[in-house]
Design a protein around this motif. Structure first.
Motif, PDB file in Angstrom:
ATOM      1  N   GLU A 347       0.833  -1.204   0.000  1.00 15.12           N
ATOM      2  CA  GLU A 347       0.000   0.000   0.000  1.00 15.12           C
ATOM      3  C   GLU A 347       0.867   1.253   0.000  1.00 15.12           C
ATOM      4  O   GLU A 347       0.570   2.230  -0.700  1.00 15.12           O
ATOM      5  CB  GLU A 347      -0.926  -0.013   1.218  1.00 15.12           C
ATOM      6  N   LYS A 348       1.947   1.243   0.757  1.00 18.46           N
ATOM      7  CA  LYS A 348       2.849   2.395   0.766  1.00 18.46           C
ATOM      8  C   LYS A 348       3.499   2.594  -0.600  1.00 18.46           C
ATOM      9  O   LYS A 348       3.628   3.730  -1.083  1.00 18.46           O
ATOM     10  CB  LYS A 348       3.924   2.207   1.837  1.00 18.46           C
ATOM     11  N   LEU A 353       3.872   5.569  -5.630  1.00 17.32           N
ATOM     12  CA  LEU A 353       3.793   5.593  -7.088  1.00 17.32           C
ATOM     13  C   LEU A 353       2.771   6.620  -7.563  1.00 17.32           C
ATOM     14  O   LEU A 353       3.024   7.365  -8.535  1.00 17.32           O
ATOM     15  CB  LEU A 353       3.432   4.203  -7.605  1.00 17.32           C
ATOM     16  N   GLN A 354       1.636   6.685  -6.907  1.00 15.05           N
ATOM     17  CA  GLN A 354       0.619   7.673  -7.268  1.00 15.05           C
ATOM     18  C   GLN A 354       1.139   9.085  -7.046  1.00 15.05           C
ATOM     19  O   GLN A 354       0.853   9.992  -7.849  1.00 15.05           O
ATOM     20  CB  GLN A 354      -0.648   7.439  -6.439  1.00 15.05           C
ATOM     21  N   GLU A 359       3.204  14.196  -9.442  1.00 18.04           N
ATOM     22  CA  GLU A 359       4.270  15.192  -9.589  1.00 18.04           C
ATOM     23  C   GLU A 359       4.681  15.332 -11.056  1.00 18.04           C
ATOM     24  O   GLU A 359       4.945  16.444 -11.538  1.00 18.04           O
ATOM     25  CB  GLU A 359       5.466  14.803  -8.738  1.00 18.04           C
ATOM     26  N   LEU A 360       4.730  14.193 -11.761  1.00 21.42           N
ATOM     27  CA  LEU A 360       5.102  14.248 -13.180  1.00 21.42           C
ATOM     28  C   LEU A 360       4.048  14.978 -14.005  1.00 21.42           C
ATOM     29  O   LEU A 360       4.373  15.688 -14.964  1.00 21.42           O
ATOM     30  CB  LEU A 360       5.290  12.806 -13.715  1.00 21.42           C
TER      31      LEU A 360
END
Length: 362
Positions: A347-348, A353-354, A359-360
């Motif tokens: 989950e972390k 990743l999200q 940010e991208l």
């Protein structure tokens, strides 16, 4: 001063047990003591004092009473039903884990605390286990486990006694304690073995060591063909009183104030878990020819002491009930921790990743 507080606590607990007994409540001396001490502490704000070793003594006696019912035939039945016990345990654990994840998503409670609070591992074990899981809040875990335990120990015995059993046979089959069939030497040896088993279980870090140790030691004694007279109802009432008082003294209603926003959802989770366990008991009774009452107490998300005493009260198959409850507890304490750590890590990673994707995009 400490002795006076213990005497006060004992008086309150005894009054609660007596009133519950008059009202013909399930497990009256355990639940009555628990309720009275809990309400007295909350209403008066007076310090509750109850020595842990009184609870340990109660658990030893309850474990001894449960162990007395084991025979070679019940051991054979348990081995034959091991696949069912495993299936039931995995089903309940998986559902409660899913509930914990949903609870985390709908509240501000973090994932480790939600998972550990939702899985029915026990009020005494799960808070300790929370120290091994990074990020878990022991206060939240304790509160969620206390809510589930209170709901189960009140609802399940009541339904088992008044809904699923014959009301004409609600007296536990516990003859008066005698030594007519056991020699003095055997009685002393058995008593020493039961008491020592609790401390050995504690040293070996068994779950609920005094209860489990007494169950295993007494079962081994009985399976060896040695006599083990059942304790009288008065002794069992005293054991219930000791355990109920200790449990009530550990629960603080004032902690609900910081949990009030999530309280309705937590109660709904408890109801859902009870519903699933009840449905599972119906399936076990229908497809595998297990008596419904035994299946209901076996799959209920309670504890060995409470469910074992209820099984004794309604004449269910106590050995099967304890086998289901014990296997689930051992499974949760051994298999679940590494699984939870893996789930929390995944989950972390997903959240990280999200965050990077967001940010991208910016």
């Amino acid at each position: 001063m400490k002795l006076l507080r213990i005497a006060e606590t004992l008086s309150v607990a005894s009054l609660g047990g007596f009133l519950f007994s008059l009202l013909h409540m399930p497990l009256p001396w355990m639940l009555g003591a628990l309720t009275a001490v809990l309400l007295w502490n909350s209403a008066t704000k007076r310090p509750i004092c109850w020595p842990p070793y009184a609870c340990y003594a109660g658990l030893l006696l309850i474990g001894y009473a449960i162990g007395c019912t084991f025979t070679s035939e019940t051991a054979r039945q348990i081995l034959e039903q091991l696949p069912l016990i495993t299936l039931a345990t995995i089903t309940i654990t998986a559902f409660s884990t899913w509930q914990g994840y949903r609870f985390h998503k709908k509240t501000s409670i973090n994932l480790p605390s939600s998972l550990l609070g939702s899985i029915p591992g026990g009020l005494s074990q799960m808070p300790v286990l929370s120290r091994e899981i990074p990020g878990a809040d022991i206060s939240v875990v304790t509160l969620m486990q206390a809510m589930r335990q209170l709901s189960v120990v009140f609802f399940v015995p009541f339904l088992a006694i008044h809904g699923l059993s014959d009301s004409s046979v609600l007296t536990p089959t516990v003859p008066a304690l005698t030594t007519e069939t056991i020699s003095d030497t055997q009685a002393v040896l058995l008593g020493f073995l039961v008491i020592a088993s609790g401390f050995i279980g504690r040293f070996l870090k068994f779950p609920t060591p005094f209860l489990l140790g007494a169950v295993l030691a007494t079962s081994a004694w009985v399976l060896a063909g040695l006599p083990a007279p059942q304790p009288s109802r008065d002794w069992l009432n005293a054991a219930q009183l000791c355990v109920g008082t200790y449990t009530g003294a550990r629960i603080q209603l004032k902690n609900l104030q910081s949990f009030r926003n999530a309280l309705p959802l937590a109660l709904l989770s408890v109801v859902s878990l009870l519903t699933v366990s009840s449905g599972l008991s119906l399936l076990l009774a229908y497809f595998f020819d297990i008596p419904l009452l035994t299946a209901f107490l076996s799959t209920a998300p309670g504890g060995m002491a409470e469910m074992g005493l209820t099984a004794m009260m309604v004449h269910a198959d106590m050995a099967v009930v304890v086998a289901f409850q014990l296997f689930r507890l051992l499974f949760i304490l051994t298999v679940v921790p590494p699984f939870l750590k893996y789930l929390i890590r995944c989950e972390k990673n997903r959240q990280e990743l999200q965050r990077k994707k967001a940010e991208l995009q910016l």
